[in-house]
Design a protein around this motif. Structure first.
Motif, PDB file in Angstrom:
ATOM      1  N   HIS A 114      -5.722   4.311 -24.211  1.00 22.91           N
ATOM      2  CA  HIS A 114      -5.029   3.139 -23.671  1.00 22.91           C
ATOM      3  C   HIS A 114      -3.627   3.505 -23.186  1.00 22.91           C
ATOM      4  O   HIS A 114      -3.216   3.135 -22.081  1.00 22.91           O
ATOM      5  CB  HIS A 114      -4.955   2.057 -24.748  1.00 22.91           C
ATOM      6  N   ALA A 115      -2.906   4.273 -24.004  1.00 23.43           N
ATOM      7  CA  ALA A 115      -1.540   4.649 -23.646  1.00 23.43           C
ATOM      8  C   ALA A 115      -1.508   5.561 -22.423  1.00 23.43           C
ATOM      9  O   ALA A 115      -0.701   5.374 -21.505  1.00 23.43           O
ATOM     10  CB  ALA A 115      -0.865   5.332 -24.836  1.00 23.43           C
ATOM     11  N   LEU A 116      -2.398   6.547 -22.403  1.00 29.54           N
ATOM     12  CA  LEU A 116      -2.419   7.471 -21.265  1.00 29.54           C
ATOM     13  C   LEU A 116      -2.935   6.797 -20.006  1.00 29.54           C
ATOM     14  O   LEU A 116      -2.662   7.252 -18.886  1.00 29.54           O
ATOM     15  CB  LEU A 116      -3.270   8.694 -21.602  1.00 29.54           C
ATOM     16  N   GLY A 117      -3.678   5.701 -20.170  1.00 29.81           N
ATOM     17  CA  GLY A 117      -4.131   4.948 -19.002  1.00 29.81           C
ATOM     18  C   GLY A 117      -2.964   4.428 -18.183  1.00 29.81           C
ATOM     19  O   GLY A 117      -3.030   4.388 -16.949  1.00 29.81           O
ATOM     20  N   TYR A 118      -1.884   4.032 -18.853  1.00 26.49           N
ATOM     21  CA  TYR A 118      -0.696   3.586 -18.134  1.00 26.49           C
ATOM     22  C   TYR A 118      -0.094   4.717 -17.311  1.00 26.49           C
ATOM     23  O   TYR A 118       0.365   4.517 -16.186  1.00 26.49           O
ATOM     24  CB  TYR A 118       0.345   3.059 -19.118  1.00 26.49           C
ATOM     25  N   VAL A 119      -0.096   5.912 -17.885  1.00 28.82           N
ATOM     26  CA  VAL A 119       0.462   7.063 -17.177  1.00 28.82           C
ATOM     27  C   VAL A 119      -0.366   7.379 -15.941  1.00 28.82           C
ATOM     28  O   VAL A 119       0.173   7.593 -14.846  1.00 28.82           O
ATOM     29  CB  VAL A 119       0.524   8.284 -18.112  1.00 28.82           C
ATOM     30  N   ARG A 120      -1.685   7.402 -16.111  1.00 32.25           N
ATOM     31  CA  ARG A 120      -2.555   7.692 -14.977  1.00 32.25           C
ATOM     32  C   ARG A 120      -2.389   6.658 -13.871  1.00 32.25           C
ATOM     33  O   ARG A 120      -2.345   6.997 -12.679  1.00 32.25           O
ATOM     34  CB  ARG A 120      -4.021   7.725 -15.433  1.00 32.25           C
ATOM     35  N   ALA A 121      -2.298   5.400 -14.251  1.00 34.40           N
ATOM     36  CA  ALA A 121      -2.155   4.334 -13.255  1.00 34.40           C
ATOM     37  C   ALA A 121      -0.849   4.462 -12.486  1.00 34.40           C
ATOM     38  O   ALA A 121      -0.778   4.152 -11.300  1.00 34.40           O
ATOM     39  CB  ALA A 121      -2.229   2.974 -13.942  1.00 34.40           C
ATOM     40  N   ALA A 122       0.186   4.943 -13.153  1.00 30.44           N
ATOM     41  CA  ALA A 122       1.491   5.038 -12.511  1.00 30.44           C
ATOM     42  C   ALA A 122       1.651   6.272 -11.631  1.00 30.44           C
ATOM     43  O   ALA A 122       2.348   6.228 -10.613  1.00 30.44           O
ATOM     44  CB  ALA A 122       2.588   5.029 -13.581  1.00 30.44           C
ATOM     45  N   PHE A 123       0.988   7.367 -11.997  1.00 29.60           N
ATOM     46  CA  PHE A 123       1.281   8.635 -11.330  1.00 29.60           C
ATOM     47  C   PHE A 123       0.134   9.229 -10.522  1.00 29.60           C
ATOM     48  O   PHE A 123       0.360  10.175  -9.771  1.00 29.60           O
ATOM     49  CB  PHE A 123       1.759   9.665 -12.356  1.00 29.60           C
ATOM     50  N   ASP A 124      -1.078   8.721 -10.673  1.00 33.37           N
ATOM     51  CA  ASP A 124      -2.152   9.209  -9.810  1.00 33.37           C
ATOM     52  C   ASP A 124      -1.846   8.847  -8.367  1.00 33.37           C
ATOM     53  O   ASP A 124      -1.380   7.746  -8.072  1.00 33.37           O
ATOM     54  CB  ASP A 124      -3.492   8.589 -10.195  1.00 33.37           C
ATOM     55  N   ARG A 125      -2.146   9.761  -7.458  1.00 33.70           N
ATOM     56  CA  ARG A 125      -2.000   9.439  -6.036  1.00 33.70           C
ATOM     57  C   ARG A 125      -3.084   8.446  -5.638  1.00 33.70           C
ATOM     58  O   ARG A 125      -4.179   8.444  -6.200  1.00 33.70           O
ATOM     59  CB  ARG A 125      -2.133  10.712  -5.186  1.00 33.70           C
ATOM     60  N   PRO A 126      -2.804   7.580  -4.642  1.00 40.71           N
ATOM     61  CA  PRO A 126      -3.827   6.610  -4.215  1.00 40.71           C
ATOM     62  C   PRO A 126      -5.161   7.259  -3.896  1.00 40.71           C
ATOM     63  O   PRO A 126      -6.210   6.737  -4.237  1.00 40.71           O
ATOM     64  CB  PRO A 126      -3.196   5.964  -2.985  1.00 40.71           C
ATOM     65  N   ALA A 127      -5.131   8.423  -3.267  1.00 41.14           N
ATOM     66  CA  ALA A 127      -6.385   9.073  -2.877  1.00 41.14           C
ATOM     67  C   ALA A 127      -7.154   9.592  -4.082  1.00 41.14           C
ATOM     68  O   ALA A 127      -8.310   9.956  -3.972  1.00 41.14           O
ATOM     69  CB  ALA A 127      -6.113  10.221  -1.910  1.00 41.14           C
ATOM     70  N   ASP A 128      -6.474   9.646  -5.253  1.00 43.65           N
ATOM     71  CA  ASP A 128      -7.147  10.116  -6.456  1.00 43.65           C
ATOM     72  C   ASP A 128      -7.880   8.997  -7.183  1.00 43.65           C
ATOM     73  O   ASP A 128      -8.578   9.241  -8.146  1.00 43.65           O
ATOM     74  CB  ASP A 128      -6.131  10.741  -7.432  1.00 43.65           C
ATOM     75  N   ARG A 129      -7.686   7.735  -6.757  1.00 43.81           N
ATOM     76  CA  ARG A 129      -8.332   6.617  -7.411  1.00 43.81           C
ATOM     77  C   ARG A 129      -9.600   6.253  -6.668  1.00 43.81           C
ATOM     78  O   ARG A 129      -9.662   6.341  -5.442  1.00 43.81           O
ATOM     79  CB  ARG A 129      -7.387   5.412  -7.460  1.00 43.81           C
ATOM     80  N   PRO A 130     -10.661   5.839  -7.372  1.00 42.92           N
ATOM     81  CA  PRO A 130     -11.935   5.510  -6.725  1.00 42.92           C
ATOM     82  C   PRO A 130     -11.765   4.470  -5.633  1.00 42.92           C
ATOM     83  O   PRO A 130     -11.181   3.411  -5.847  1.00 42.92           O
ATOM     84  CB  PRO A 130     -12.779   4.958  -7.885  1.00 42.92           C
ATOM     85  N   GLY A 131     -12.286   4.788  -4.457  1.00 40.57           N
ATOM     86  CA  GLY A 131     -12.266   3.832  -3.367  1.00 40.57           C
ATOM     87  C   GLY A 131     -11.020   3.867  -2.522  1.00 40.57           C
ATOM     88  O   GLY A 131     -11.004   3.403  -1.391  1.00 40.57           O
ATOM     89  N   ASP A 132      -9.910   4.438  -3.053  1.00 48.66           N
ATOM     90  CA  ASP A 132      -8.660   4.422  -2.304  1.00 48.66           C
ATOM     91  C   ASP A 132      -8.648   5.455  -1.191  1.00 48.66           C
ATOM     92  O   ASP A 132      -7.940   5.309  -0.209  1.00 48.66           O
ATOM     93  CB  ASP A 132      -7.478   4.683  -3.234  1.00 48.66           C
ATOM     94  N   ALA A 133      -9.422   6.531  -1.352  1.00 43.23           N
ATOM     95  CA  ALA A 133      -9.438   7.557  -0.321  1.00 43.23           C
ATOM     96  C   ALA A 133      -9.959   6.984   0.985  1.00 43.23           C
ATOM     97  O   ALA A 133      -9.436   7.251   2.068  1.00 43.23           O
ATOM     98  CB  ALA A 133     -10.299   8.739  -0.767  1.00 43.23           C
ATOM     99  N   GLU A 134     -11.025   6.157   0.887  1.00 47.85           N
ATOM    100  CA  GLU A 134     -11.579   5.572   2.097  1.00 47.85           C
ATOM    101  C   GLU A 134     -10.599   4.609   2.738  1.00 47.85           C
ATOM    102  O   GLU A 134     -10.400   4.592   3.952  1.00 47.85           O
ATOM    103  CB  GLU A 134     -12.886   4.837   1.775  1.00 47.85           C
ATOM    104  N   ARG A 135      -9.907   3.783   1.912  1.00 49.12           N
ATOM    105  CA  ARG A 135      -8.979   2.815   2.471  1.00 49.12           C
ATOM    106  C   ARG A 135      -7.779   3.498   3.105  1.00 49.12           C
ATOM    107  O   ARG A 135      -7.248   3.034   4.107  1.00 49.12           O
ATOM    108  CB  ARG A 135      -8.514   1.852   1.373  1.00 49.12           C
ATOM    109  N   SER A 136      -7.335   4.638   2.513  1.00 48.34           N
ATOM    110  CA  SER A 136      -6.158   5.312   3.048  1.00 48.34           C
ATOM    111  C   SER A 136      -6.445   5.956   4.391  1.00 48.34           C
ATOM    112  O   SER A 136      -5.520   6.282   5.124  1.00 48.34           O
ATOM    113  CB  SER A 136      -5.666   6.373   2.058  1.00 48.34           C
ATOM    114  N   GLU A 137      -7.720   6.142   4.752  1.00 46.15           N
ATOM    115  CA  GLU A 137      -8.067   6.793   6.001  1.00 46.15           C
ATOM    116  C   GLU A 137      -8.493   5.800   7.081  1.00 46.15           C
ATOM    117  O   GLU A 137      -8.943   6.189   8.149  1.00 46.15           O
ATOM    118  CB  GLU A 137      -9.199   7.804   5.756  1.00 46.15           C
ATOM    119  N   ASP A 138      -8.392   4.481   6.803  1.00 42.99           N
ATOM    120  CA  ASP A 138      -8.753   3.484   7.809  1.00 42.99           C
ATOM    121  C   ASP A 138      -7.853   3.617   9.034  1.00 42.99           C
ATOM    122  O   ASP A 138      -6.645   3.843   8.918  1.00 42.99           O
ATOM    123  CB  ASP A 138      -8.597   2.075   7.237  1.00 42.99           C
ATOM    124  N   VAL A 139      -8.439   3.495  10.226  1.00 44.08           N
ATOM    125  CA  VAL A 139      -7.699   3.527  11.480  1.00 44.08           C
ATOM    126  C   VAL A 139      -7.989   2.234  12.244  1.00 44.08           C
ATOM    127  O   VAL A 139      -9.156   1.833  12.374  1.00 44.08           O
ATOM    128  CB  VAL A 139      -8.105   4.744  12.352  1.00 44.08           C
TER     129      VAL A 139
END
Length: 245
Positions: free
Chosen positions: A195-220
């Motif tokens: 639970h505690a490390l989940g906060y760290v991951r949420a704060a510091f993971d890059r958007p492209a490292d989160r499920p589904g965000d890679a596709e959204r970051s590449e929308d044109v």
């Protein structure tokens, strides 16, 4: 008489005979026995070696000071953490790797809950030990930061991210660990750590490292507008198109 009940030959060791603990472990056991009976400040190195049945030279062969005998396992654990980080490769997500490394520290504590709780109580009572403990935490944090600086060197503010993320991992670990120690080593500390490390991951993971965000970051978005259209109309059409998502 069966062979299993035969008397052991001379020189043979029996399973029932308790083995003598290594000298380092004997010194730690003697020290904590005296700390609990007399108090930390009232116990001297001479007291410890007398109870352990060894000389002062043997004590200082293993521990540079009386404070070090309170934290006998951190040197080895820090070496394990550093080796674990060094064994990673470029496919590892950096912050996640550090979150996995800090679990080695947690495992060290949970392998001997009784000792860990005793040390926690002792450290709370002695200001000098609290200061020593902070220096131990800082060494782990520095190891995390050095690894992250190497991995985040190509990112904007990579060094800053490394230092802040390292501090966050250490803080998350300490929050979960101390909650467990305050409960006398009861409860599911692994879940609390997740639970505690989940906060760290949420704060510091890059958007492209989160499920589904890679596709959204590449929308044109391609917008076709007539020549001479006013700027406000172009902006309105862009907003309308983006709003469809």
């Amino acid at each position: 008489m069966s062979s299993s009940s035969a008397a052991p030959r001379r020189g043979e060791k029996t399973d029932a005979a308790p083995s003598k603990p290594p000298m380092r472990d004997a010194l730690v056991a003697a020290a904590f026995q005296l700390f609990l009976e007399r108090g930390y400040e009232q116990t001297t190195v001479d007291d410890i070696v007398a109870l352990a049945g060894v000389g002062r030279r043997s004590f200082f062969r293993y521990f540079p000071s009386k404070e070090d005998v309170v934290f006998p396992d951190h040197e080895g654990c820090l070496a394990d953490v550093t080796a674990f980080l060094a064994a990673g490769d470029d496919t590892d997500e950096p912050v996640q790797r550090v979150c996995e490394a800090v679990r080695l520290v947690l495992r060290m504590y949970t392998e001997n809950p009784t000792f860990s709780v005793q040390r926690y109580r002792l450290t709370k009572q002695v200001p000098g030990l609290r200061a020593y403990e902070l220096s131990v935490v800082w060494r782990y944090e520095r190891a995390f930061a050095e690894y992250l600086r190497g991995r985040l060197a190509g990112r904007r503010d990579g060094s800053l991210q490394a230092d802040v993320a390292a501090a966050a991992v250490a803080a998350a670990h300490n929050n979960a660990l101390r909650s467990w120690l305050r409960s006398d080593g009861k409860g599911d500390v692994g879940t609390e750590m997740d639970h505690a490390l989940g906060y760290v991951r949420a704060a510091f993971d890059r958007p492209a490292d989160r499920p589904g965000d890679a596709e959204r970051s590449e929308d044109v978005v391609v917008l076709v507008s007539r020549r001479g259209a006013p700027l406000w109309r172009v902006v309105q059409e862009i907003e309308a198109t983006l709003g469809q998502d």
